[in-house]
Design an enzyme around this catalytic site. Sequence first.
Site, PDB file in Angstrom:
ATOM      1  CE1 TYR A 132      -3.799   2.451   0.971  1.00  0.00           C
ATOM      2  CE2 TYR A 132      -2.046   3.513   2.213  1.00  0.00           C
ATOM      3  CZ  TYR A 132      -3.306   3.549   1.654  1.00  0.00           C
ATOM      4  OH  TYR A 132      -4.078   4.676   1.778  1.00  0.00           O
TER       5      TYR A 132
ATOM      6  CD  GLU B 285      -6.071   4.443  -1.102  1.00  0.00           C
ATOM      7  OE1 GLU B 285      -6.109   4.520   0.129  1.00  0.00           O
ATOM      8  OE2 GLU B 285      -7.071   4.192  -1.815  1.00  0.00           O
TER       9      GLU B 285
END
Length: 402
Positions: A119, A207
């Site tokens: 991530y 993101e």
Amino acid sequence: MNLHEYQAKDLLRQFGAPVPHGVSVATVEEAVGAAERMLASGAAVVVVKSQIHAGGRGKGVFEGGYRGGVQICRNAEEVRRAAAHMLGCRLVTRQTGPEGRIVRRVLIELGSKVVRELYLAVLLDRGSARPVVMGSEAGGMDIEEVAVKTPEKILRVDVDPLLGLQAFQARRLASELGLGGDLLAPASKTMLAAYRAFWECDASLVEINPLVVAEGPGGEASVLALDAKINLDANALGRHPDLLAMRDPEEEAPLEVEASKHHLNYIKLDGNIACMVNGAGLAMATMDIIKVSGGAPANFLDVGGGANRDQVAAAFRIILADPHVEGILVNIFGGIMRCDVIAEGILAAVQETGLKLPLVVRLEGTNVEAGRKLLRDSGLSVIAADSLADAAQKIVAAVKSR
């Protein structure tokens, strides 16, 4: 303003981040054509990905029962079936709510052999008033869940906004995520690219979830942004006409789109008492006191500090377009805005719409007496209030007595 995945990936590619080759299409035939070209070039699989402004697409369900807004396909016929089930159909995910979103475009993308999922995100830490780069080895999961259950898995780098993310900071974060050796340079380059996209596009969020280590045809490892999400600061779009052109009004609530045309800030809520207020802080306080008084606000509507008669009339039309509204509370503090101008707008809106719902108006500030007199002498059914508490109690009572 939110971007679609394919738009976010296009931006990241421009800043030097590695993303899989993909083509955004709007028809089944375009999807098949794009897939055939990829398969002919040697791709083993292609991925068909629904493009909506919501997460959880892979586990989503279409109205007809078709499962999965992300499908891995091995031939053109599988792509045809997947695209036909997606395009023009409503996809329901954990983020869309039960109403779902209609899929109007799909992304046809080269498949990747994923070895690891991580991530990566860049966002603003409001506590420190600085950008922060976050990374985690728990890729592909909801970061909120990771933060609650295993917060030690989240790594962060605070960035000096005057200096930006430094190369040594990116290398250190990559190393801490286990991206060493031959992956160190491409991983740190990806982090620097994500930060540049965040900074130069005036984003509120960039993101990449998941950021993956993928295995190539010859067994070589590479870093790829397999999925991407970018949210832009709407207040900065005036200096980014190219980004504003990426806006997809079809993905936004119709009343919010209409409000933006009149420079009004509107967000629909679940209650039945509509609010029209000037100033975000006053709007929040108004919604709070409606709730405390036993009611439920139907919207957040900030007409701004300099609204005119036409904007007020537009605000009423937007409020009345919500079928759940059973009463309206207008709470105006006239600083720059004059209360008599607001009163004129209210009366024009009431006459134009033929309003039958209870309407409570509380005015304070510049030209307040002139505004109150206009309302009193209008002959229209307008309930005056002396204070915010009085206004909230009156509108709640009026709605309950209907």
